[in-house]
Write a protein that holds these residues in place. Structure first.
Motif, PDB file in Angstrom:
ATOM      1  N   HIS A 513      53.382  35.707  33.543  1.00 37.28           N
ATOM      2  CA  HIS A 513      52.115  36.422  33.535  1.00 37.28           C
ATOM      3  C   HIS A 513      50.979  35.487  33.097  1.00 37.28           C
ATOM      4  O   HIS A 513      51.042  34.891  32.031  1.00 37.28           O
ATOM      5  CB  HIS A 513      52.211  37.614  32.578  1.00 37.28           C
ATOM      6  N   ALA A 514      49.975  35.371  33.948  1.00 42.32           N
ATOM      7  CA  ALA A 514      48.811  34.544  33.620  1.00 42.32           C
ATOM      8  C   ALA A 514      47.591  35.427  33.437  1.00 42.32           C
ATOM      9  O   ALA A 514      47.454  36.463  34.089  1.00 42.32           O
ATOM     10  CB  ALA A 514      48.550  33.525  34.724  1.00 42.32           C
ATOM     11  N   LEU A 515      46.718  35.000  32.535  1.00 37.38           N
ATOM     12  CA  LEU A 515      45.450  35.697  32.322  1.00 37.38           C
ATOM     13  C   LEU A 515      44.302  34.737  32.642  1.00 37.38           C
ATOM     14  O   LEU A 515      44.264  33.622  32.142  1.00 37.38           O
ATOM     15  CB  LEU A 515      45.344  36.160  30.861  1.00 37.38           C
ATOM     16  N   ASP A 516      43.396  35.208  33.496  1.00 40.01           N
ATOM     17  CA  ASP A 516      42.189  34.436  33.813  1.00 40.01           C
ATOM     18  C   ASP A 516      41.035  35.200  33.180  1.00 40.01           C
ATOM     19  O   ASP A 516      40.555  36.190  33.721  1.00 40.01           O
ATOM     20  CB  ASP A 516      42.041  34.349  35.336  1.00 40.01           C
ATOM     21  N   ILE A 517      40.620  34.742  32.014  1.00 42.96           N
ATOM     22  CA  ILE A 517      39.637  35.536  31.272  1.00 42.96           C
ATOM     23  C   ILE A 517      38.242  34.971  31.479  1.00 42.96           C
ATOM     24  O   ILE A 517      38.019  33.776  31.315  1.00 42.96           O
ATOM     25  CB  ILE A 517      40.033  35.677  29.780  1.00 42.96           C
ATOM     26  N   GLY A 518      37.342  35.859  31.886  1.00 42.95           N
ATOM     27  CA  GLY A 518      36.028  35.415  32.360  1.00 42.95           C
ATOM     28  C   GLY A 518      36.174  34.987  33.805  1.00 42.95           C
ATOM     29  O   GLY A 518      35.700  33.941  34.218  1.00 42.95           O
ATOM     30  N   CYS A 519      36.871  35.838  34.591  1.00 40.74           N
ATOM     31  CA  CYS A 519      37.297  35.440  35.938  1.00 40.74           C
ATOM     32  C   CYS A 519      36.149  35.472  36.926  1.00 40.74           C
ATOM     33  O   CYS A 519      36.265  34.936  38.023  1.00 40.74           O
ATOM     34  CB  CYS A 519      38.429  36.321  36.427  1.00 40.74           C
ATOM     35  N   ALA A 520      35.031  36.118  36.571  1.00 38.74           N
ATOM     36  CA  ALA A 520      33.892  36.273  37.491  1.00 38.74           C
ATOM     37  C   ALA A 520      34.403  36.889  38.799  1.00 38.74           C
ATOM     38  O   ALA A 520      35.064  37.915  38.766  1.00 38.74           O
ATOM     39  CB  ALA A 520      33.165  34.950  37.699  1.00 38.74           C
ATOM     40  N   THR A 521      34.154  36.257  39.932  1.00 35.82           N
ATOM     41  CA  THR A 521      34.558  36.854  41.209  1.00 35.82           C
ATOM     42  C   THR A 521      35.994  36.488  41.575  1.00 35.82           C
ATOM     43  O   THR A 521      36.425  36.718  42.699  1.00 35.82           O
ATOM     44  CB  THR A 521      33.585  36.463  42.330  1.00 35.82           C
ATOM     45  N   GLY A 522      36.732  35.903  40.642  1.00 36.57           N
ATOM     46  CA  GLY A 522      38.191  35.902  40.744  1.00 36.57           C
ATOM     47  C   GLY A 522      38.888  34.722  41.393  1.00 36.57           C
ATOM     48  O   GLY A 522      40.108  34.752  41.558  1.00 36.57           O
ATOM     49  N   ARG A 523      38.165  33.661  41.718  1.00 30.83           N
ATOM     50  CA  ARG A 523      38.824  32.612  42.478  1.00 30.83           C
ATOM     51  C   ARG A 523      40.031  32.024  41.752  1.00 30.83           C
ATOM     52  O   ARG A 523      41.100  31.845  42.332  1.00 30.83           O
ATOM     53  CB  ARG A 523      37.839  31.484  42.816  1.00 30.83           C
ATOM     54  N   ALA A 524      39.859  31.723  40.462  1.00 32.08           N
ATOM     55  CA  ALA A 524      40.974  31.114  39.735  1.00 32.08           C
ATOM     56  C   ALA A 524      42.145  32.079  39.634  1.00 32.08           C
ATOM     57  O   ALA A 524      43.310  31.668  39.674  1.00 32.08           O
ATOM     58  CB  ALA A 524      40.525  30.662  38.347  1.00 32.08           C
ATOM     59  N   SER A 525      41.862  33.371  39.512  1.00 33.34           N
ATOM     60  CA  SER A 525      42.946  34.361  39.472  1.00 33.34           C
ATOM     61  C   SER A 525      43.781  34.270  40.742  1.00 33.34           C
ATOM     62  O   SER A 525      45.014  34.271  40.701  1.00 33.34           O
ATOM     63  CB  SER A 525      42.363  35.775  39.348  1.00 33.34           C
ATOM     64  N   PHE A 526      43.099  34.183  41.872  1.00 34.54           N
ATOM     65  CA  PHE A 526      43.834  34.098  43.132  1.00 34.54           C
ATOM     66  C   PHE A 526      44.613  32.790  43.231  1.00 34.54           C
ATOM     67  O   PHE A 526      45.740  32.752  43.709  1.00 34.54           O
ATOM     68  CB  PHE A 526      42.876  34.225  44.320  1.00 34.54           C
ATOM     69  N   GLU A 527      44.000  31.716  42.752  1.00 33.98           N
ATOM     70  CA  GLU A 527      44.703  30.426  42.791  1.00 33.98           C
ATOM     71  C   GLU A 527      45.950  30.481  41.905  1.00 33.98           C
ATOM     72  O   GLU A 527      47.009  29.957  42.266  1.00 33.98           O
ATOM     73  CB  GLU A 527      43.782  29.290  42.340  1.00 33.98           C
ATOM     74  N   PHE A 544      31.206  41.984  38.790  1.00 30.27           N
ATOM     75  CA  PHE A 544      32.086  40.921  39.261  1.00 30.27           C
ATOM     76  C   PHE A 544      33.462  41.479  39.629  1.00 30.27           C
ATOM     77  O   PHE A 544      34.053  41.097  40.640  1.00 30.27           O
ATOM     78  CB  PHE A 544      32.253  39.839  38.190  1.00 30.27           C
ATOM     79  N   ILE A 545      33.960  42.363  38.785  1.00 29.64           N
ATOM     80  CA  ILE A 545      35.289  42.929  39.038  1.00 29.64           C
ATOM     81  C   ILE A 545      35.288  43.707  40.366  1.00 29.64           C
ATOM     82  O   ILE A 545      36.215  43.610  41.159  1.00 29.64           O
ATOM     83  CB  ILE A 545      35.709  43.832  37.847  1.00 29.64           C
ATOM     84  N   ASP A 546      34.208  44.446  40.618  1.00 33.47           N
ATOM     85  CA  ASP A 546      34.085  45.160  41.893  1.00 33.47           C
ATOM     86  C   ASP A 546      34.178  44.204  43.072  1.00 33.47           C
ATOM     87  O   ASP A 546      34.830  44.485  44.075  1.00 33.47           O
ATOM     88  CB  ASP A 546      32.731  45.883  41.970  1.00 33.47           C
ATOM     89  N   VAL A 547      33.495  43.096  42.947  1.00 32.43           N
ATOM     90  CA  VAL A 547      33.500  42.120  44.037  1.00 32.43           C
ATOM     91  C   VAL A 547      34.912  41.584  44.247  1.00 32.43           C
ATOM     92  O   VAL A 547      35.410  41.499  45.376  1.00 32.43           O
ATOM     93  CB  VAL A 547      32.524  40.961  43.727  1.00 32.43           C
ATOM     94  N   ALA A 548      35.574  41.248  43.146  1.00 31.24           N
ATOM     95  CA  ALA A 548      36.932  40.714  43.255  1.00 31.24           C
ATOM     96  C   ALA A 548      37.854  41.742  43.914  1.00 31.24           C
ATOM     97  O   ALA A 548      38.679  41.397  44.771  1.00 31.24           O
ATOM     98  CB  ALA A 548      37.448  40.319  41.871  1.00 31.24           C
ATOM     99  N   LEU A 549      37.698  43.002  43.519  1.00 32.45           N
ATOM    100  CA  LEU A 549      38.539  44.049  44.105  1.00 32.45           C
ATOM    101  C   LEU A 549      38.275  44.183  45.600  1.00 32.45           C
ATOM    102  O   LEU A 549      39.195  44.383  46.402  1.00 32.45           O
ATOM    103  CB  LEU A 549      38.274  45.388  43.406  1.00 32.45           C
ATOM    104  N   GLN A 550      37.020  44.057  45.986  1.00 32.71           N
ATOM    105  CA  GLN A 550      36.695  44.161  47.405  1.00 32.71           C
ATOM    106  C   GLN A 550      37.332  43.002  48.176  1.00 32.71           C
ATOM    107  O   GLN A 550      37.809  43.179  49.297  1.00 32.71           O
ATOM    108  CB  GLN A 550      35.173  44.149  47.552  1.00 32.71           C
ATOM    109  N   LEU A 551      37.380  41.844  47.546  1.00 31.15           N
ATOM    110  CA  LEU A 551      38.042  40.706  48.191  1.00 31.15           C
ATOM    111  C   LEU A 551      39.532  40.990  48.351  1.00 31.15           C
ATOM    112  O   LEU A 551      40.123  40.689  49.388  1.00 31.15           O
ATOM    113  CB  LEU A 551      37.814  39.433  47.375  1.00 31.15           C
TER     114      LEU A 551
END
Lengths: 713, 713
Positions: A513-527, A544-551
């Motif tokens: 389990h990894a945590l990306d804290i301060g993920c903004a629009t989520g790129r590192a989370s996806f990586e 930002f979370i909305d945007v990431a979810l839409q992605l």
């Protein structure tokens, strides 16, 4: 098509959209010149239907300029695009070209344009048009012309002007139809169809016919000019459905009117009820007379009123068409609605060929038969009538770009303002749809309350339109982050999220389990999701979370970034394009959360990434303190920061470092080392990681973050 | 030196500053340990003169902490520097180390420190000092030690601590001298000089002796520890002058006092008059009694009052010394003043050797003779007395860094706050000046109203001190521009001004008069001066023009730039370092001017550079319009801009481009081309020119300007 039928003699010879490819540039240049001249002449001839100066200078509807504007506008449009495209360098008439440049877009029905314009004389505009025609002719004669004509060809700009004028040919004809009838007059070269049933009882009954399901691929691939929204690709698996054999005729619609359809709010959605209240409509807008006495009703055509043609298609806005469908559902106990865009394309497959190939089209389109609608049982196409032609057919589908959509830089406001979920597509074309409009691939959309030469065909279908709003994101912070996290590389600096993940990976043994804290629009989370079983992306900003979810949903995300001054560039992003597939994206859970108020949780992380976070927190030390027990023993914490402390984010007494302590300089890194020593081991030398954030096309933030790696004891 | 003279037996054996180089690390380590221990013991022994607890806890003067602070401070200083230098990683006592870290600097005489401190017990501090001593001893024993010891050696940090303690040995002795006499007591190991003339009539008369002129090169080159301000190089051509044979004695100064010197404002400058009004002084501060009855006067020494020693040097602040000189000038009709720093060095050349070489120094210095001053005719050095030793000698020179000055990163506030034009150098050392203080290369400076064991020698000289203020520029905008225009390259992006000049040069045939408009701190103006006969640098900001003028003067310009948080880096700049000589710089005329309100002028420019200007103007088009007639036919205009339009600088309706015009995107470059077409020819393709502006050590603006070249028709 009825074989015996012949088109009205007085109509001009129909024109066809140009093919973009060909063998000979000279020949293509000549075709272009002809197409330009024919369009120019056709457009001017439309205005011969105006018999009173008031017809030129009075707004037909409050949301549009008077016709004098449109008369000049199509000429000015050429000049403005030729200047923007640097094909000419001088204006012909700066005054006219400023005044005639920008139309009023149809917005809400109660928007009022109160600007006062001092419109020029008609004669003055005729002169101006003549001058413009000379300039364009010269450009066509002299411009470089390589085949095939592409997006960036000078010829594309010419075609843009021609097809633009062909759009206004149709929309102006609608405005003429909306003028008082005493200001207009029929013309022999705009002949209406002579056929009509004048008793509604005589009109053949419509029926539902089955359509098999199948895969439909949308997106323009033909060899003709298209608007930006037609390109790209979209695949639909269309389920079987039923569709009405014919367009809904005035006679068929009369049942709805007589059943108090306009008075019964239950058939109307909220937008429809709002429009009804505003418009006080009690029957279709082009019907003239009292609906209680249907035998006395007349029908308003472009330049005259005629005895009601009950077998012609009813012309309504989408709100009226949708209300009819709801009423019809109740009548027949089946789910009646308008077709979706893909369903129309499924129907359209039954019609062979397309406009440029047709010697004479198989429907009432391209001004090939009459300058009006015709009976709904005139043009049989396979087992249906009027799949193309007669009047446009409303769909349920809000226009949107296909996957791979790009904005044409010379006309960046053609489509983008309509991607707002409020503009519904019309399909099939009308009797006056020519050029690009008459193509299978054409895509035009209007606000649902707006009138065109448009009616509808209904379907019984299970398709559900997802009316998701997908406008261009203009929030500067969201756009800047998207561009930073997903956009192109600048100055050859690799993607920041990818750099950080690559730095961390060799040190992370457990990849649960990894945590990306301060993920903004989520790129590192996806990586991270490429390597970890589970990833949590957390950010303080719900936006930002909305945007990431839409992605994650796989949808395109559209955003606008500044280039220079008020000018912008349009971007379209989907995860697939950065190599993140649905399975990977699905491993990420995005949550809104406060790094300075972390909630205790039972499970511990194997890896925590805190990138560009610490120097934006209210209490960076509190975060470090709180995150520590959430990391597995042996787990890794990667902290990357440019240590840009600012009092607007972090009070000075909370800065980790970058301060003097007892008079001595204390760097943030020293302070971090001091704090971390208790529970972490620093497992690699700190390193600089560059990143670039675009502000404009010419101005960038170029920053060196410092990344340090910590293993929990 | 009087051969028969012997030093007081009870004094400790004098110590000598360490040489930085040597053959053996082990030996050097032992020397270091000895030097540390001796200094430590000497400092502690000074405090044995305090006989009353009040002496520890009461401020001797309002501008300094009580002595209890200084007792702990020299120990804490070691710890803080060792932590900052990462030689140790743990504090011994965070509370003490926070309280004892920061002294109160002598500022204006009427500054009052109202902070309340809860000082620790003396016993507690003794324990603390003992612990610190153990830590330092251990560091000295175990640290890496390579020879020679350099700025970045661990041993440098140790030497810094030792020399720091030796400074406080002297300044604390002054504070003790300023305590009420009943709180202190003489100690046998601090023996005062037994010689003195107690009748002022017996004191030998001073006389002026000639000194030949010659070149003096300042700047430390010896092999010992030095403070940052001692390094670098400064050359002076000293004219011949006369200097007093002896320091001014109490007897000689009495004439001034008796002539109502303290009452007559004409001998005092403004600062002196201000101090007089505040202090109500009527005689030197260490004289005790009534000046009207000189025979009854006593003299306050460090720990006792003695019958006035009329032949000892008078101890005064610089304001009093300067007043005496003005009075003396009037007496003898010659230009009497204090010597400048270079004049003192010219005198000092007559004294052979330096502190570490001397077995026994040739003057009353380094605690080698007594723990007090001695008669001014005791130590003959060449034809003068007391060129070194006895008491410090005030100069006229405000301390400043030499060319090549660098701040030591571990003690960046040692010198920088004193480079304010208000801190005058004292030279020569006193009886208690030891270690670095006793070196020829030592440079210490104090506010002019401050007391040390300092007196003066006067000179008759034509030298005029230029009391230019040269503090560190802290205006963020000025500093950022200096760094941008003169600082190092970042990301391998070449200097912007140089890039632009190189772009322009091949196109500029006439190289008469160039204009650099929006020149900021002037770099491009100087670069142009390499090629043009005459350059005008113009900027709207008078602040920028001041900076450019200061650079032309050839002086160092000092500025501070942010590194991280509130931490800064110190920069020192002179044109020579960027390869601009005085002749080149002299071709530039800097003027304040408004690009949007240019004054007509008869001469026309051959070349105009407008770099990063247009998008910061109120009216960019007005500038383009106004500059056009000021350019020669055939002359060149180079416009370079990132087109970062912002409403805070330029109202939107004044933006050149970056806007929609008639609905079409109009770039600034397109708009520029359109405007320029009338009077200019564009002579080369526009090109991108990158530049980088540093915001912090990790954050940069990285921008691509667009440069276009225009030849006037």
């Amino acid at each position: 098509m009825t074989d015996a039928m012949t088109p009205a003699d007085s109509l001009p010879e129909p024109t066809r959209t140009l093919y973009l490819s060909g063998e000979s540039s000279d020949e293509k240049r000549q075709q272009l010149l002809n197409y330009f001249n024919q369009t120019w002449a056709l457009y001017e001839s439309l205005f011969s239907c105006l018999s009173d100066p008031q017809a030129w200078y009075t707004k037909a509807i409050p949301l549009r300029h008077p016709l004098i504007f449109y008369y000049g506008h199509t000429a000015t449009f050429y000049i403005n695009k030729l200047i923007a495209g640097q094909l000419i360098d001088k204006r012909l008439d700066a005054h006219i070209e400023a005044m005639m440049a920008i139309g009023v877009d149809e917005m809400s029905w109660d928007d009022l344009d109160d600007t006062h314009y001092a419109w020029p004389d008609i004669a003055q505009l005729r002169d101006y048009r003549a001058q413009v025609k000379g300039v364009i002719t010269e450009v066509i004669r002299t411009m470089p012309l390589e085949l095939p004509i592409g997006w960036n060809s000078p010829a594309w700009v010419i075609l843009m002007g021609i097809e633009h004028e062909r759009i206004h040919l149709e929309t102006s004809s609608v405005l003429i139809r909306q003028l008082p009838v005493e200001w207009v007059q029929p013309q022999p070269h705009w002949p209406v169809c002579p056929r009509a049933r004048h008793r509604y009882q005589d009109v053949p009954k419509n029926q539902l016919l089955p359509v098999t399901g199948g895969r439909v691929t949308l997106g323009k691939t033909d060899d003709t000019y298209g608007w930006d929204n037609e390109y790209g690709r979209q695949v639909h698996d269309v389920s079987e459905f039923q569709a009405s054999e014919m367009l809904v005729s005035n006679a068929e619609f009369l049942h709805f009117v007589q059943d108090n359809g306009y008075q019964n709010a239950c058939w109307w959605d909220d937008e429809g009820q709002g429009w009804l209240a505003f418009s006080q409509a009690i029957m279709p807008t082009f019907w003239v007379g009292q609906p209680e006495q249907p035998d006395t009703l007349k029908l308003r055509l472009m330049a005259e009123e005629v005895v009601m043609a009950w077998d012609w298609p009813v012309e309504v806005n989408q709100l009226e068409a949708a209300a009819f469908c709801r009423w019809k559902s109740a009548q027949i106990g089946q789910s009646v609605q308008l077709p979706g865009e893909a369903e129309w394309y499924r129907l359209r497959e039954a019609v062979p060929g397309d406009q440029p190939e047709w010697q004479r089209p198989p429907g009432n389109i391209n001004l090939s038969w009459w300058a009006s609608p015709c009976p709904v049982d005139t043009f049989r196409q396979d087992k249906f009538y009027d799949l193309v032609g007669n009047v446009w057919q409303w769909t349920t589908t809000p226009i949107n770009g296909f996957e791979g959509f790009n904005v044409h830089p010379l006309y960046d406001d053609f489509s983008t303002p309509t991607f707002d979920g409020k503009h519904a597509l019309i399909k099939g074309g009308s009797w006056i749809s020519t050029g690009n409009e008459a193509l299978k691939s054409a895509r035009y959309a209007f606000r649902r309350h707006f009138f065109q030469h448009a009616g509808f065909r209904y379907v019984v279908s299970k398709h559900k339109e997802s009316m998701t709003l997908n406008p261009y994101e203009t929030d500067a912070m969201v756009s800047q982050y998207l561009e930073f996290q997903y956009g192109p590389e600048y100055f050859s600096i690799a993607n920041y999220a990818r750099q950080l993940v690559e730095i961390a990976l060799p040190h992370v043994k457990q990849r649960g389990h990894a945590l990306d804290i301060g993920c903004a629009t989520g790129r590192a989370s996806f990586e991270l999701a490429r390597y970890f079983e589970q990833v949590t992306g957390m950010d303080y900003s719900a936006r930002f979370i909305d945007v990431a979810l839409q992605l994650v949903s796989g949808d395109d995300f559209r955003y606008v970034i500044p280039t220079e001054g008020e000018l912008v560039e349009y971007r379209q992003l989907r995860l697939k394009e950065v190599g993140i597939d649905r399975i990977t994206a699905g491993k990420v859970q995005f949550v809104q959360g406060d790094a300075c108020n972390l909630k205790p949780q039972p499970k511990r992380y194997d890896f925590v990434l805190a990138a560009n976070l610490l120097d934006r927190l209210r209490q960076p030390l509190r975060f470090l303190h709180d995150i520590t027990p959430m990391i597995q023993s042996g787990g890794i914490l990667l902290i990357s920061s440019p240590w840009t402390w600012l009092e607007e984010y972090t009070e000075r007494n909370q800065w980790l470092g970058g301060v003097r302590e007892n008079g001595e300089a204390l760097s943030s890194y020293q302070a971090l080392q001091r704090f971390m020593a208790a529970e972490f081991e620093e497992i690699a030398p700190a390193q600089d990681v560059p990143f670039v954030i675009r502000e404009t096309a010419r101005k960038y933030q170029h920053t060196l973050a410092q990344a340090s790696l910590w293993r929990k004891r």
